[in-house]
Each structure stands twice: as structure tokens, then as C-alpha cells.
Design an enzyme around this catalytic site. Structure first.
Site, mmCIF file in Angstrom:
data_model
loop_
_atom_site.group_PDB
_atom_site.id
_atom_site.type_symbol
_atom_site.label_atom_id
_atom_site.label_comp_id
_atom_site.label_asym_id
_atom_site.label_seq_id
_atom_site.Cartn_x
_atom_site.Cartn_y
_atom_site.Cartn_z
ATOM 1 N N GLY A 140 0.974 -1.163 0.061
ATOM 2 C CA GLY A 140 -0.030 0.071 0.116
ATOM 3 C C GLY A 140 0.733 1.099 -0.041
ATOM 4 O O GLY A 140 1.631 1.627 -0.958
ATOM 5 N N LYS A 211 3.303 -10.234 -4.386
ATOM 6 C CA LYS A 211 4.104 -9.092 -3.687
ATOM 7 C C LYS A 211 5.415 -9.483 -3.515
ATOM 8 O O LYS A 211 6.508 -8.812 -3.541
ATOM 9 C CB LYS A 211 3.399 -8.710 -2.495
ATOM 10 C CG LYS A 211 2.313 -8.155 -2.783
ATOM 11 C CD LYS A 211 1.199 -7.706 -1.651
ATOM 12 C CE LYS A 211 0.095 -7.007 -1.906
ATOM 13 N NZ LYS A 211 -0.874 -6.989 -0.737
HETATM 14 N N1 HSE Z 1 -5.778 -7.567 -1.005
HETATM 15 C C1 HSE Z 1 -4.567 -6.939 -0.558
HETATM 16 C C2 HSE Z 1 -4.270 -6.988 0.716
HETATM 17 C C3 HSE Z 1 -4.923 -5.659 -1.003
HETATM 18 O O1 HSE Z 1 -5.392 -7.422 1.571
HETATM 19 O O2 HSE Z 1 -3.269 -6.661 1.082
HETATM 20 C C4 HSE Z 1 -3.468 -4.675 -1.170
HETATM 21 O O3 HSE Z 1 -2.602 -5.461 -2.323
#
Ligand code: HSE
Length: 327
Positions: A140, A211
């Protein structure tokens, strides 16, 4: 003035479009926005009043694909925010390729293209002299990529360990502190708007794996693919397992690790006083650098905070282009 378009008009797209249209960054003019229904374009810049929740009712909406809007003659910067697709990265991958091939700079929060085609896209950017920035794909608003690339560029990143998914962390925290069931906690996470459109991507650890691939490739030059990651999610974590962990001063967290042994995602027992043991929707990442040693960074990993990462990447493009006199 740098001309900018946004492709993808969901949670992030709407917020970012309104901020840019109201002048959040000087030297940026938002000229176009595309949703799945078509696009709007104004050569002299869109105003906040041009950006309702639903673009369908606007008389200036052109029911054509976003690719028509991605054209060097009308824009200098593409912000790509279509939903993550882990199968083939589309439609985001095509949008980003199209922009980079024309020398259009790209800022994105779309994990699919960056996790699936990082080397190819960076190669395209290098060839055309365009910038490709993707801070918003991981953590984020936590500046993980710029932290390494700007503050610690001379040190070597040896390993990454952390909580990279807000949804599963929220669920595990609710199970730990409120003894809630996984199903109910997931419903709450969906209401908070942080879960993926298909929440199995969160629950089964795939979002964390994406990620991890992005971080390992962009910060450690690891050259990894999603298929290189050993993945186990949290679907089999029971209330009993959490209670047993709690009894011994620990809890269960979904942890992603990238080190010399490779990339893996799995639920792990974590001590409650470990710096990465954060709760709720927070993310925590522990970097291990050759000289600096361990550095842990904590913050909101999804939702509104991601707009901050997008704004900062856009600001980087503006700064770089004003230095090179392109604006
Ligand atoms: N679904 C992801 C999370 C959203 O819960 O981290 C952000 O990448």
C-alpha cells in the site's frame, strides 16, 4: 505541464483522479480517464466535476477501449489501475506495454503485469527512455521500493521477511483477539474494501506470493516467477490452532520470505513481541541488509494509503521530467 491519463476507475482510480483534477500535484494535467465502459478525454484538463462515481452517464464518454487513449500524442504519463489478473496480467499488461513502447512513463498499482513480466517491461522502459514506477503494487502506502532504491541503494539486500497481505492479517488478528471464525472475519475484511475481488487470492497466499516476487525481482534482482514460490495459505488455520499459539505467547501470521533458499509463503508461529507481529490491516516487512542489518517497516498495506504511493510515484516522474526539460 505533464499530461496524464488514468486507466482503471475503481477504488484507487476515482480517488487519484479527483486529487489530480483538483491540483494535488502542480505540473500535472489529468486529461483522460478510462473505465471498463469507455473513456473521457479533455485536452485542457478534467475538473473534479467531470469525475462522478459512474462515468456511464457522461455525455463525453466514448465507449471505446482504453488502448485508444494510450497515445503519445495526447499523454506523457499513464497511471495503470485495472484489476490484478494473475493468469496473464491483462488488460494491464497490454496497456503498460503500449505506453512504454511509445516512451510514455507509467505508474501502476497493478500487481499482475509487474509480477509476471517485470524484466520484459523494464527492458521496454529502458529501450524507449520511459520510467516505470510501481511502489503501489506492494505494501500500500509503505515506501518499500523507494526505501531500498533511494535510501539504501549502496547496501545489499540479503533477505525479506514479512506480512504483505492486509486481508489475511485482519482475519488472523480477529481470530486471535476476538475468537472470531475465519468466514466472519473475511466478510468484515471484504466490507473494509481490502480483500481482492476474488478473496481466495488473499486466503491461499497468492497475493502475498505476487508481492514477494515483485520485491525480490525489483530489490534483489532475483529473476523469480510466481511458479518459483512455495505457497501455503491460511484456509486450514483453525480457531484451535490460534488458541494453542496464544497459550504460549505466540500467534499465527501469514509470512512471506525471500532469502538464499528461495521464495515461500506460509502461516508461521510468531512471538507476540516480534517487530513484525502487527495486527489488523497492517503490513510489516523486515529487510536484512549486508551492512545495515535488520530494518523493519510497518504501515497500512491496502486501501486509501495506496493513493499516497501513487501520488509519490507521479511526483517522481514530474521531478525527473522537469529536470530533463520535458515539461
Ligand atoms: N488484498 C490485498 C491485501 C490488497 O489485503 O493486502 C492490497 O494489495
Amino acid at each position: 505541464m505533464l499530461r496524464c491519463i488514468i486507466v482503471g476507475y475503481g477504488f484507487l482510480g476515482k480517488r487519484l483522479a479527483r486529487l489530480l483534477a483538483s491540483g494535488a500535484i502542480g505540473d500535472i494535467k489529468l486529461v483522460g480517464v478510462a473505465s471498463s465502459k469507455g473513456y473521457i478525454y479533455k485536452e485542457y484538463g478534467l475538473m473534479p466535476g467531470d469525475l462522478p462515481d459512474d462515468l456511464r452517464f457522461l455525455s463525453i464518454l466514448k465507449p471505446s477501449p482504453a488502448s485508444e487513449l494510450i497515445d503519445k500524442r495526447i499523454t506523457d504519463l499513464l497511471v495503470e489501475l485495472t484489476p490484478t489478473n494473475i493468469r496473464d496480467g491483462e488488460p494491464g499488461l497490454t496497456h503498460i506495454r503500449l505506453a512504454l513502447e511509445q516512451g510514455i512513463d507509467v505508474v501502476t498499482a497493478n500487481k499482475g503485469p509487474i509480477a509476471l513480466a517485470y524484466e520484459e517491461l523494464m527492458g521496454l522502459a529502458e529501450k524507449s527512455g520511459a520510467m516505470l514506477l510501481h511502489e503501489a503494487t506492494v505494501g500500500g502506502g509503505i515506501p518499500l521500493i523507494s526505501l531500498k532504491n533511494r535510501c539504501l541503494a549502496a547496501d545489499e539486500l540479503l533477505s525479506i521477511k514479512g506480512i504483505l497481505n492486509g486481508t489475511t492479517n485482519y482475519i488472523l488478528s480477529r481470530m486471535h483477539f476476538e475468537e472470531m471464525t475465519l468466514e466472519l472475519a473475511l466478510r468484515e475484511a471484504q466490507m473494509l474494501g481490502i480483500a481482492e475481488r476474488d478473496p481466495t487470492l488473499d486466503l491461499e497466499g497468492v497475493d502475498t506470493a505476487l508481492k514477494l516476487v515483485i520485491l525480490a525481482n525489483s530489490l534483489m534482482n532475483a529473476g523469480k516467477r510466481l511458479s518459483d514460490v512455495k505457497i501455503m495459505g491460511i484456509t486450514r488455520i483453525t480457531s484451535e490452532a490460534i488458541a494453542a499459539a496464544k497459550g504460549s505467547g505466540m500467534t499465527i501470521k501469514l509470512i512471506g520470505i525471500a532469502d538464499e533458499e528461495g521464495l515461500r509463503v506460509a502461516p508461521k508461529l510468531v512471538r507476540l513481541n516480534d517487530p513484525i507481529c502487527v495486527h489488523g490491516t497492517l503490513n510489516a516487512v523486515s529487510f536484512n541488509f549486508r551492512i545495515l542489518g535488520r530494518l523493519t517497516i510497518i504501515g497500512e498495506g491496502a486501501g486509501e494509503s495506496t493513493v499516497s504511493a501513487l501520488l509519490n510515484d507521479i511526483y517522481e516522474v514530474v521531478k525527473a521530467r522537469s529536470r530533463s526539460n520535458r515539461i
